[in-house]
Design an enzyme around this catalytic site. Structure first.
Site, PDB file in Angstrom:
ATOM      1  N   GLU A 223      51.996  35.515  42.986  1.00 56.00           N
ATOM      2  CA  GLU A 223      51.092  36.468  42.316  1.00 56.00           C
ATOM      3  C   GLU A 223      50.427  37.439  43.289  1.00 56.00           C
ATOM      4  OE1 GLU A 223      48.255  34.508  39.787  1.00 56.00           O
ATOM      5  OE2 GLU A 223      49.786  33.471  38.614  1.00 56.00           O
ATOM      6  N   GLU A 404      54.994  29.439  35.924  1.00 59.26           N
ATOM      7  CA  GLU A 404      53.674  29.030  35.454  1.00 59.26           C
ATOM      8  C   GLU A 404      53.491  29.460  34.007  1.00 59.26           C
ATOM      9  OE1 GLU A 404      50.214  30.061  37.766  1.00 59.26           O
ATOM     10  OE2 GLU A 404      51.241  29.692  39.666  1.00 59.26           O
TER      11      GLU A 404
HETATM   12  O1  IFM Z   1      45.467  28.249  38.895  1.00 59.57           O
HETATM   13  C1  IFM Z   1      46.084  29.490  38.855  1.00 59.57           C
HETATM   14  C2  IFM Z   1      47.243  29.515  39.828  1.00 59.57           C
HETATM   15  O2  IFM Z   1      46.823  29.227  41.126  1.00 59.57           O
HETATM   16  C3  IFM Z   1      47.892  30.893  39.843  1.00 59.57           C
HETATM   17  N1  IFM Z   1      48.209  31.343  38.501  1.00 59.57           N
HETATM   18  C4  IFM Z   1      47.195  31.229  37.474  1.00 59.57           C
HETATM   19  C5  IFM Z   1      46.616  29.788  37.466  1.00 59.57           C
HETATM   20  C6  IFM Z   1      45.531  29.657  36.373  1.00 59.57           C
HETATM   21  O3  IFM Z   1      44.517  30.591  36.604  1.00 59.57           O
END
Ligand code: IFM
Length: 497
Positions: A223, A404
């Protein structure tokens, strides 16, 4: 950067822990069967989204036979052991220890104590039936000061972890950078410094050399947009800066670092695969006005195309560059050859989807769907379909992995030792249905990782939000499968929802 855009981004970042055109409309197909059952209802006056229809639990959706059912974590969020075995300080150590930066002053010093309990956690992954586990490597464990010789004890930990995964038949997927930059490198400029991209490539080479093909899939930077927006726009993440001009120079250096790491892997002759991990947000106009459509287009540039275009087509989007302006630090910081490096061919693209963004005519953001406990997250499963199909439509048949997807729920450990997180089951089922529909419509999606395996340190939110399939009772570090973990185990066993 236009004043309007700056306002968009600051407002967005203020809401965000970590935002495109509805592709179903463009493709002429429907994202039907993907919804937010029981969680989301269209708000009155919503003209932006198709009415959602319920995902019927009665319809069985089978996934491809070799589908990579997974779960994800990151080093700083679970490992703890902040000073063990020669680990150096990261920007999240110093940031979280600064009063007022995190909820309740929480830090990752202990977290889920995974560094000590990794073997128990590996057994839990096996019991869950995971086929893929995505974790991250802590740069300051490998190079405590961010440069120089490797810390063997840090490398040994990840070797044990990777070996333990193989022993249990789980494919390791390792992220090289999930935000825990060595503090020493921050002290010399952090990601504003171009040199840090080259230091990252050195670190990546050490890790590739040590773990080699034991890790079949490498992800470079997790990210980059969150580092840009939360670390350098809103400042509610480390390093806590509020400087839009610096923010986009940082974006360029993160992209450069990604490309250099791809080159470092290729230089080893490895057969492992590599790609970036982007959190992508479908952006929709909040009304039918031309102004909203235009604002949405630019918003999509900052949220999605800045990263996708540079990595996959070798150019930054013209509208974003124009908006930043020729005198911006980013535009001045792009050197000949950088975009060739950034667009070094990759093997797969990791997509992380949490929320859509609705953009108003006046450049604000609108809420269209109920949020989770994370106020920045609107629950809209159709967005999963939209973003996956959009990537395939715009960038071609590159293999995709969802690395994710998840939400925080108000989980309570009952006296009977159960955690009834039914909202998470509904959320995951609906988002998996959307992913399933995307596969059926031609998206080469090979795996899906729930965020997260374990409850963990949720950055500025500390330990208040619980994102795990597995409950962590922090005082005792006891792990308990939540109801969603039992459900996910059955999904994996059935290879179907
Ligand atoms: O916890 C975070 C993760 O580290 C990166 N993506 C979003 C998740 C939830 O906010």
């Amino acid at each position: 950067m236009s004043i309007l855009t700056r306002r968009h981004l600051l407002r967005r970042a203020a809401l965000s822990a970590t935002a495109a055109t509805p592709v179903s409309a463009v493709l002429g197909v429907s994202a039907a069967a993907t919804t937010a059952t029981g969680l989301a209802a269209c708000q009155p006056g919503d003209s932006a989204a198709d009415p959602a229809t319920a995902t019927s639990p009665d319809i069985r959706r089978s996934f491809p036979p070799d589908f990579g059912w997974g779960a994800a974590t990151s080093a700083y969020q679970i490992e703890g052991a902040a000073k063990e075995d020669g680990r150096g300080e990261s920007i999240w150590d110093s940031f979280s220890r600064t009063p007022g930066r995190t909820r309740n002053g929480d830090t990752g010093d202990v977290a889920a104590d995974h560094y000590q309990r990794y073997a128990e956690d590996l057994d839990l992954m096996r019991d869950l039936g995971l086929r893929s586990y995505r974790f991250s490597i802590s740069w300051p464990r490998i190079q405590p000061d961010g440069t120089g010789a490797a810390n063997q004890r840090g490398l040994d930990f990840y070797r044990r972890l990777v070996d333990g995964l193989h022993e249990r038949g789980i494919a390791p997927m390792a992220t090289l950078f999930h935000w825990d930059l060595p503090q020493s490198l921050q002290d010399t400029g952090g990601w504003e410094s171009r040199d840090v991209a080259y230091r990252f490539a050195d670190y990546a080479a050490i890790v590739f050399d040590a773990l080699g093909e034991r890790v079949p899939v490498w992800l470079t930077i997790n990210e980059p947009k969150t580092v840009v927006q939360n670390g350098y726009l809103s400042g509610h993440h480390a390093p806590g800066r509020q400087d839009p001009d610096a923010a986009y120079l940082v974006a360029h250096h993160l992209q450069l670092a990604h490309g250099l790491a791809v080159g470092a892997l290729r230089a080893t002759g490895s057969n492992s695969r590599i790609g970036p991990a982007f959190n992508l947000h479908p952006c929709y106009p909040a009304d039918d006005s031309t102004e909203a459509a235009e604002a949405t287009r630019l918003y999509d540039g900052y949220e999605n195309r800045l990263y996708l275009d540079s990595a996959l087509t070798g150019s930054y989007p013209e509208d974003v560059l124009a908006d930043l302006g020729p005198n911006s630090r980013m535009v001045r910081g792009i050197r000949d050859g950088d975009l060739e490096i950034i667009s070094s061919p990759i093997d797969l693209l990791a997509v992380q989807y949490y929320t859509p963004i609705y953009v108003t005519a006046s450049g604000g953001m609108a809420r269209r769907w109920p949020t989770s406990e994370a106020q920045w997250q609107q629950i809209y499963p159709d967005g999963m379909y939209d973003i996956l199909t959009r990537v395939t439509r715009d960038y071609g048949q590159i293999p995709l992995t969802v690395t994710e997807n998840g939400l925080p729920t108000p989980d309570v450990l009952s006296a009977e030792g159960t955690v009834e997180d039914h909202g998470r089951i509904t959320f995951l089922r609906d988002h998996l249905a959307a992913a399933h529909q995307a596969i059926a419509d031609g998206v080469p999606l090979e795996s899906f990782h729930v965020w997260s395996l374990l409850d963990n340190f949720e950055w500025a939110e500390g330990y208040e939000q619980r994102w795990g399939l597995i409950y962590v009772d922090y005082p005792t570090q006891r792990r308990v499968f939540k109801r969603s973990a039992h459900w996910y185990r059955q999904v994996i066993a059935d290879n179907a929802i």
